[in-house]
Design an enzyme around this catalytic site. Structure first.
Site, PDB file in Angstrom:
ATOM      1  N   SER A 130       0.822  -1.216   0.000  1.00 29.63           N
ATOM      2  CA  SER A 130       0.000   0.000   0.000  1.00 29.63           C
ATOM      3  C   SER A 130       0.851   1.260   0.000  1.00 29.63           C
ATOM      4  O   SER A 130       1.928   1.287   0.585  1.00 29.63           O
ATOM      5  CB  SER A 130      -0.929   0.046   1.208  1.00 29.63           C
ATOM      6  OG  SER A 130      -1.640   1.276   1.176  1.00 29.63           O
ATOM      7  N   LYS A 184      -4.643  -6.475   3.412  1.00 27.85           N
ATOM      8  CA  LYS A 184      -4.584  -5.365   2.440  1.00 27.85           C
ATOM      9  C   LYS A 184      -5.995  -5.001   1.964  1.00 27.85           C
ATOM     10  O   LYS A 184      -6.321  -3.818   1.782  1.00 27.85           O
ATOM     11  CB  LYS A 184      -3.701  -5.755   1.252  1.00 27.85           C
ATOM     12  CG  LYS A 184      -3.699  -4.744   0.097  1.00 27.85           C
ATOM     13  CD  LYS A 184      -3.112  -3.413   0.533  1.00 27.85           C
ATOM     14  CE  LYS A 184      -2.846  -2.373  -0.502  1.00 27.85           C
ATOM     15  NZ  LYS A 184      -3.644  -2.144  -1.634  1.00 27.85           N
ATOM     16  N   HIS A 187      -7.598  -3.062   4.675  1.00 31.30           N
ATOM     17  CA  HIS A 187      -6.965  -1.728   4.643  1.00 31.30           C
ATOM     18  C   HIS A 187      -7.677  -0.848   3.613  1.00 31.30           C
ATOM     19  O   HIS A 187      -8.035   0.303   3.884  1.00 31.30           O
ATOM     20  CB  HIS A 187      -5.479  -1.863   4.292  1.00 31.30           C
ATOM     21  CG  HIS A 187      -4.835  -0.576   3.847  1.00 31.30           C
ATOM     22  ND1 HIS A 187      -5.033  -0.025   2.589  1.00 31.30           N
ATOM     23  CD2 HIS A 187      -4.021   0.294   4.498  1.00 31.30           C
ATOM     24  CE1 HIS A 187      -4.381   1.110   2.490  1.00 31.30           C
ATOM     25  NE2 HIS A 187      -3.755   1.333   3.636  1.00 31.30           N
ATOM     26  N   ASN A 188      -7.888  -1.399   2.429  1.00 31.53           N
ATOM     27  CA  ASN A 188      -8.539  -0.611   1.378  1.00 31.53           C
ATOM     28  C   ASN A 188      -9.989  -0.292   1.730  1.00 31.53           C
ATOM     29  O   ASN A 188     -10.487   0.790   1.401  1.00 31.53           O
ATOM     30  CB  ASN A 188      -8.472  -1.356   0.041  1.00 31.53           C
ATOM     31  CG  ASN A 188      -7.079  -1.302  -0.564  1.00 31.53           C
ATOM     32  OD1 ASN A 188      -6.098  -1.096   0.137  1.00 31.53           O
ATOM     33  ND2 ASN A 188      -6.991  -1.483  -1.860  1.00 31.53           N
ATOM     34  N   GLU A 191      -9.884   2.529   3.925  1.00 28.31           N
ATOM     35  CA  GLU A 191      -9.531   3.685   3.068  1.00 28.31           C
ATOM     36  C   GLU A 191     -10.794   4.250   2.385  1.00 28.31           C
ATOM     37  O   GLU A 191     -11.010   5.472   2.375  1.00 28.31           O
ATOM     38  CB  GLU A 191      -8.513   3.197   2.048  1.00 28.31           C
ATOM     39  CG  GLU A 191      -8.114   4.154   0.964  1.00 28.31           C
ATOM     40  CD  GLU A 191      -7.195   3.459  -0.054  1.00 28.31           C
ATOM     41  OE1 GLU A 191      -6.229   2.763   0.347  1.00 28.31           O
ATOM     42  OE2 GLU A 191      -7.462   3.589  -1.267  1.00 28.31           O
TER      43      GLU A 191
END
Ligand code: NBP
Length: 482
Positions: A130, A184, A187-188, A191
């Site tokens: 990232s 990940k 995480h997105n 986000e």
């Protein structure tokens, strides 16, 4: 042929920058790309680093340029392209070689690929990277999934190229198989939620209160010096400061309000639902992107559907209220994301270290923020059920700041401004602070029409039924098996 320390195929935006980063840290890299002209262009722009690269026009020559066990990073478009590259590369590899998929893979694909490659004696790593283009070049946050043995083969390079927070690399092996790509993905998702909530506050200020872009920009700049400090707040201020070179007006005003998405936000929701979880703030953010895409319908809606008009918002909210509202909502959306990680960890046997995940998100990645250091601290002494909103530090923040969030949401709703993510955050908070909710009525309804049975508050067991035949029903007492 000259030997390189590691191979990389896929010199697109991320691959090219990652290759430069690796070379800058002193490792030689054998580079390959499906379209050969991209390799020439890359070398032409590599400058002083160009002698650290070994050009491999074919995957066979890429394999030949590497010492055994080989390590090859695959940085191509996620999905079928990864399978295609693996299939083409495999004949040139030997047992023990390590393939690393550094794209945004669906973690289920990573599990499938690892199982297939392990069966043939290869090693496989699913590595979430990232930080976008700049992160890949100067230090991303790196989330690794795979065996300890496979990670040992690349850990020196991974930790050298990662972002650093107080001297520590923002890279870690988080668990086996798909753990890195799952983390990940979440995480997105976080986000997406953060971007949406920032956009909602921006909408309240610009479209609701009619403040100028410059004023809103200054506010975000100011907030970046406080508890909201983060990459996304920082770039929001920078975005708002930018002017369209053609018109001289704020750049953001010239951009169509239709948002794209590649899938990681949606995957976060899909996996949450499969695990019986709700990440409602992320869901609101993903949904808002879909609604934004319905531009044509919104234009008709703007003609036909009525509600408060811009300017009918009443007196401005205090700036401090907006800041605190965003902080409370950010805590809640992170809490939902980490709760999902905790449940997935148990389901897939990953043994994820939530504090470590928060630590490696403190620099390099898109959601890096001051909050993540506090989150890392909170998980070192895990709160009940790994629920961040129950950790003492966050109980204090939420009890202090949810009042602001409540005012911002109420004001927005009354003014006819759409704040789905901020509303979802309050909804979750208010659900979780009630020991007795409204589920009893739903259980009664389910038992009424489907004889599903319920638990009682005063006895053990779960097969109780209500005296529904004694109640009057205009529908003739129809029961169904929902
Ligand atoms: P780009 O679109 O810049 O580059 C794509 C690369 O994939 C090119 O090297 C292209 O080769 C290669 N490729 C494709 Br497309 N199909 C292929 C195939 N069938 N066989 C072999 N190679 C193929 O993508 P990017 O932005 O660098 O993204 C790469 C990965 O990193 C993706 O999984 C993405 O989701 C992830 N990611 C991107 C970002 C970001 O900010 N951009 C951040 C984090 C993660 P060609 O030159 O021959 O077309």
């Amino acid at each position: 042929m000259a030997e390189a320390r590691i191979g990389l195929t896929g010199l697109g935006v991320m691959g090219a920058n990652l290759a430069l980063n690796i070379a800058e840290k002193g490792f030689s890299v054998a580079i390959h790309n499906r379209t050969g002209s991209r390799i020439d262009g890359f070398i032409a722009e590599a400058g002083v680093l160009s002698d650290r690269f070994v050009v491999a026009p074919t995957l066979e020559s890429l394999a030949a340029a590497l010492p055994r066990p080989r390590a090859v990073i695959i940085m191509v478009k996620a999905g079928d392209a990864v399978d295609a590259v693996i299939d083409l590369l495999r004949p040139h590899l030997d047992a023990g070689d390590v393939l690393i998929d550094a794209g945004n893979a669906d973690f289920r694909d990573t599990r499938r690929r690892e199982a297939a490659l392990l069966a043939e004696g290869f090693q496989f790593i699913g590595m979430g990277v990232s930080g976008g283009e700049q992160g890949a070049r100067n230090g991303p946050s790196i989330m690794v999934g795979g065996s300890q043995e496979a990670y040992r083969a690349i850990s020196e390079i991974v930790e050298a190229i990662a972002a650093r927070y107080q001297g520590l690399p923002c890279a870690a092996r988080l668990g086996p198989d798909g753990a890195g790509h799952f983390v990940k993905t979440v995480h997105n998702g976080i986000e997406y939620a953060d971007m949406q909530m920032i956009a909602e506050i921006y909408g309240l200020l610009r479209q609701g209160e009619g403040r100028s872009t410059e004023t809103v920009m200054s506010l975000f700049e100011e907030w970046n010096g406080g508890p909201l400090k983060s990459y996304l707040i920082e770039i929001t201020a920078r975005v708002l400061a930018a002017r369209d070179p053609e018109t001289g007006q704020p750049m953001v005003d010239a951009i169509l309000d239709r948002v794209g998405q590649k899938g990681t936000g949606r995957w976060t929701l899909i996996e949450a639902l499969k695990l019986g979880q709700s990440v409602s703030v992320i869901e609101a953010a993903v949904g808002a992107r879909s609604w934004s895409a319905a531009k044509d319908l919104r234009e008709i809606g703007a003609e036909r559907l009525t509600g408060p008009r811009a300017g009918e918002i009443g007196p401005a909210l205090l700036d401090a209220d907006l800041e605190r509202a965003l902080l409370a909502a950010r805590v809640i959306s992170h809490a939902q994301g980490f709760a999902l990680l905790s449940v997935a960890s148990a389901e897939f046997g990953w043994n994820l270290d939530l504090a470590r995940i928060a630590e490696i998100w403190r620099a390099g990645c898109i959601i890096r923020s001051a909050l993540l250091d506090d989150i890392a601290g909170a998980f070192r002494n895990p709160p009940p059920g790994n629920s961040l909103i129950l950790a003492p530090a966050f109980v204090r923040i939420l009890n202090d700041d949810v009042g602001s969030l409540r005012r911002v949401v109420a004001r927005s709703v009354l003014a006819g401004l759409s704040v789905p993510a901020l509303s979802a955050a309050v909804g979750y908070f208010d659900t979780m602070r009630r020991a007795r909710g409204t589920g009893a009525l739903i259980q009664a309804q389910r038992d009424f029409f489907g004889a599903h049975g319920f638990e009682r508050i005063d006895r053990d067991g779960n097969g109780f039924h209500g005296p529904w035949s004694m109640t009057r029903s205009d529908s003739g007492g129809h029961r169904d098996g929902f």
